[in-house]
Design a protein around this motif. Structure first.
Motif, mmCIF file in Angstrom:
data_model
loop_
_atom_site.group_PDB
_atom_site.id
_atom_site.type_symbol
_atom_site.label_atom_id
_atom_site.label_comp_id
_atom_site.label_asym_id
_atom_site.label_seq_id
_atom_site.Cartn_x
_atom_site.Cartn_y
_atom_site.Cartn_z
ATOM 1 N N ALA A 63 -4.875 5.561 2.382
ATOM 2 C CA ALA A 63 -5.125 6.704 1.496
ATOM 3 C C ALA A 63 -6.002 7.732 2.187
ATOM 4 O O ALA A 63 -7.086 7.402 2.684
ATOM 5 C CB ALA A 63 -5.787 6.227 0.207
ATOM 6 N N LEU A 64 -5.541 8.982 2.226
ATOM 7 C CA LEU A 64 -6.335 10.052 2.825
ATOM 8 C C LEU A 64 -7.618 10.306 2.044
ATOM 9 O O LEU A 64 -8.577 10.863 2.576
ATOM 10 C CB LEU A 64 -5.502 11.331 2.910
ATOM 11 N N ALA A 65 -7.638 9.905 0.770
ATOM 12 C CA ALA A 65 -8.847 10.047 -0.042
ATOM 13 C C ALA A 65 -9.883 8.984 0.304
ATOM 14 O O ALA A 65 -11.018 9.047 -0.166
ATOM 15 C CB ALA A 65 -8.494 9.958 -1.527
ATOM 16 N N ALA A 90 6.281 10.590 2.372
ATOM 17 C CA ALA A 90 5.548 9.332 2.248
ATOM 18 C C ALA A 90 4.246 9.532 1.487
ATOM 19 O O ALA A 90 3.868 8.706 0.641
ATOM 20 C CB ALA A 90 5.264 8.743 3.633
ATOM 21 N N VAL A 91 3.547 10.627 1.773
ATOM 22 C CA VAL A 91 2.295 10.913 1.062
ATOM 23 C C VAL A 91 2.576 11.184 -0.412
ATOM 24 O O VAL A 91 1.842 10.720 -1.298
ATOM 25 C CB VAL A 91 1.571 12.112 1.712
ATOM 26 N N LEU A 92 3.651 11.924 -0.701
ATOM 27 C CA LEU A 92 4.004 12.213 -2.096
ATOM 28 C C LEU A 92 4.316 10.922 -2.851
ATOM 29 O O LEU A 92 3.839 10.718 -3.979
ATOM 30 C CB LEU A 92 5.215 13.155 -2.140
ATOM 31 N N ILE A 93 5.109 10.050 -2.239
ATOM 32 C CA ILE A 93 5.446 8.773 -2.885
ATOM 33 C C ILE A 93 4.188 7.946 -3.119
ATOM 34 O O ILE A 93 4.021 7.317 -4.171
ATOM 35 C CB ILE A 93 6.465 7.991 -2.024
ATOM 36 N N ASP A 94 3.275 7.968 -2.141
ATOM 37 C CA ASP A 94 2.032 7.212 -2.275
ATOM 38 C C ASP A 94 1.194 7.741 -3.434
ATOM 39 O O ASP A 94 0.612 6.964 -4.204
ATOM 40 C CB ASP A 94 1.245 7.284 -0.970
ATOM 41 N N ILE A 95 1.124 9.069 -3.580
ATOM 42 C CA ILE A 95 0.364 9.677 -4.678
ATOM 43 C C ILE A 95 0.965 9.281 -6.029
ATOM 44 O O ILE A 95 0.248 8.898 -6.956
ATOM 45 C CB ILE A 95 0.341 11.214 -4.523
ATOM 46 N N ILE A 96 2.282 9.359 -6.127
ATOM 47 C CA ILE A 96 2.964 8.990 -7.382
ATOM 48 C C ILE A 96 2.740 7.514 -7.704
ATOM 49 O O ILE A 96 2.459 7.143 -8.843
ATOM 50 C CB ILE A 96 4.477 9.306 -7.285
ATOM 51 N N TYR A 97 2.823 6.673 -6.669
ATOM 52 C CA TYR A 97 2.627 5.238 -6.872
ATOM 53 C C TYR A 97 1.202 4.945 -7.393
ATOM 54 O O TYR A 97 1.022 4.148 -8.317
ATOM 55 C CB TYR A 97 2.863 4.497 -5.544
ATOM 56 N N ARG A 98 0.212 5.587 -6.792
ATOM 57 C CA ARG A 98 -1.168 5.346 -7.214
ATOM 58 C C ARG A 98 -1.405 5.822 -8.634
ATOM 59 O O ARG A 98 -2.171 5.212 -9.391
ATOM 60 C CB ARG A 98 -2.146 6.023 -6.237
ATOM 61 N N ALA A 105 0.298 9.750 11.266
ATOM 62 C CA ALA A 105 1.486 9.578 10.419
ATOM 63 C C ALA A 105 1.761 8.098 10.172
ATOM 64 O O ALA A 105 2.099 7.702 9.049
ATOM 65 C CB ALA A 105 2.695 10.238 11.072
ATOM 66 N N ALA A 106 1.615 7.261 11.207
ATOM 67 C CA ALA A 106 1.861 5.819 11.051
ATOM 68 C C ALA A 106 0.896 5.213 10.039
ATOM 69 O O ALA A 106 1.294 4.424 9.176
ATOM 70 C CB ALA A 106 1.722 5.119 12.398
ATOM 71 N N ALA A 107 -0.375 5.593 10.126
ATOM 72 C CA ALA A 107 -1.371 5.052 9.193
ATOM 73 C C ALA A 107 -1.085 5.500 7.762
ATOM 74 O O ALA A 107 -1.166 4.702 6.821
ATOM 75 C CB ALA A 107 -2.773 5.476 9.618
#
Length: 432
Positions: free
Chosen positions: A372-374, A418-426, A364-366
């Motif tokens: 990116a999980l991808a 956090a993952v959702l925000i990261d996806i939207i940001y990318r 979770a911290a990473a």
């Protein structure tokens, strides 16, 4: 001709303040989220959250997970996952505890308090972690077993191996020198903390100057001088402010009195002493610097990010991705062992539940830190900041009186968000 003259005379597009300072928006967002969390909990706890004592405790509680999170960045960047880090921490902790209390006294006659005892125990633990991590990497890289399966099996195997190593007992107390890596039992004091803080500030300023000089040398655009000064001021305020806050946390008078009594002395009236920087925080800072240099300045680091970006292209370009996988997981094992030192030293003993659910906190911290999980993208400082946000949430909820199950629900929801925000940001920025 006239058209080209008009184009060349056109003014350069105006840059915003953030663009001029070259600040990463994702990093800025995480810092903003951390500040918001701190302010909200400070209000809910009537000002108790942002006291020097709580900030000190928050810092030493974050270190163990943050150390492992720096290694998890490399794991996730290469499109793998490691579910065994908490169990591996427990095994390394058990090995080091037994080395101190049983093996060294029996084999070499070195008991607790001997100058070599803690260092031999740490060396044994690091070797143990490296070997187990390399074994995981070999199963994943050479036998092509998915990392999820290998490390899920490792979670079950090493958690219970730790139990068998200690026969299910709590092993302690550990060596006094070993305990100094835990936090409260190992601090620098006020004067040494200021020295370290000033050295850190000097190093940061030198880094800014060297980066600017390197850009000029290669004819890259550089920030204006005022932007460099602003950035240096912010960094300086953060470093010296952090040291000042930790120095404001004083050792309780009763504990000081006991220390004087143990030495057969009388404590002078009005005597005070600050805790200062914990040694465990210095360990985290050192690891953060080393891991950042590995990621940015070494061939190994370039191979890690190249493999995560496109594994097939990396292999076709000559990168031995199988051997790289072994090295990445071996590095993760070493970091788990170092985290085991910090975690068991903070508790002053090895317990059966040490490191429980740490694998989820580390991942979770990473991820919260922008990895990116991808694959192919992640930063060391982001993972550490992610660990700090996670620990702040848990500590704040505990101080407010939120039940443990609800704490885990909130942390899980924050991870998904956090993952959702990261996806939207990318998607919006076109990042890979």
């Amino acid at each position: 001709m006239a058209h080209s003259e008009i184009d060349s005379a056109a003014p350069a597009p105006r840059r915003s303040l953030l663009q001029t300072l070259e600040i990463d928006l994702r990093l800025l967002g995480m810092i903003g989220a951390f500040i918001l969390v701190c302010l909200v909990f400070n209000v809910l706890t009537d000002g108790r959250f942002l006291t020097p004592r709580n900030i000190f405790n928050l810092t030493i509680q974050t270190v163990s997970v943050a150390i492992m999170a720096t290694g998890m960045v490399f794991i996730i960047v290469t499109r793998h996952i490691d579910l065994s880090v908490g169990a591996l921490l427990a095994t390394c902790s058990a090995v080091m505890a037994m080395t101190q209390t049983e093996i060294l006294p029996y084999l070499l006659g070195l008991g607790l308090g001997h100058p070599l005892t803690p260092w031999i125990a740490i060396a044994v633990g690091v070797i143990c972690g490296a070997l187990i991590g390399a074994f995981h990497g070999w199963l994943i890289g050479y036998l092509t077993i998915p990392a999820f399966i290998v490390t899920l099996g490792g979670l079950l195997v090493w958690r219970n191996a730790a139990w068998y190593i200690t026969s299910g007992k709590t092993i302690g107390p550990l060596d006094d020198t070993f305990q100094k890596f835990g936090g409260i039992n190992g601090t620098l004091g006020a004067s040494a903390s200021w020295v370290v803080g000033l050295l850190a500030l000097a190093g940061a300023l030198f880094g800014l100057w060297a980066a600017r000089r390197n850009k000029i040398r290669h004819d890259f655009p550089v920030k204006p001088i005022w932007a460099e000064v602003v950035l240096a001021g912010v960094i300086g305020a953060a470093i010296l402010g952090f040291v000042a806050v930790l120095n404001a946390y004083e050792v309780p008078a009763r504990r000081l009195q006991r220390l004087f009594e143990m030495r057969g002395e009388v404590m002078p009236e009005g005597f005070t002493q600050s805790y200062g920087l914990p040694i465990s925080v210095l360990v985290l800072i050192a690891i953060a610097i080393v891991m950042t240099l590995i990621a940015r300045r070494t061939r190994f680091g370039r191979y890690v990010f190249a493999t995560g970006g496109n594994p097939d292209a990396a292999e076709l370009s000559g990168i031995n991705t199988r051997w790289l996988t072994v090295k990445i997981f071996a590095l993760m094992g070493v970091l788990c062992a170092i985290s085991a030192v910090v975690a068991s030293a903070r508790l002053t003993n090895h317990s059966n539940d040490i490191g429980t659910l740490d694998e989820l906190r580390v991942i979770a911290a990473a991820v919260i830190g922008g990895t990116a999980l991808a694959g192919g993208m992640g930063t060391i400082h982001g993972a550490i900041l992610g660990a700090l946000i996670m620990q702040s949430l848990q500590s704040g909820m505990a101080m407010v009186g939120v039940d443990a199950p609800l704490q885990n629900i909130v942390v899980g929801a924050v991870l998904v968000l956090a993952v959702l925000i990261d996806i939207i940001y990318r998607r919006r920025t076109g990042a890979a």
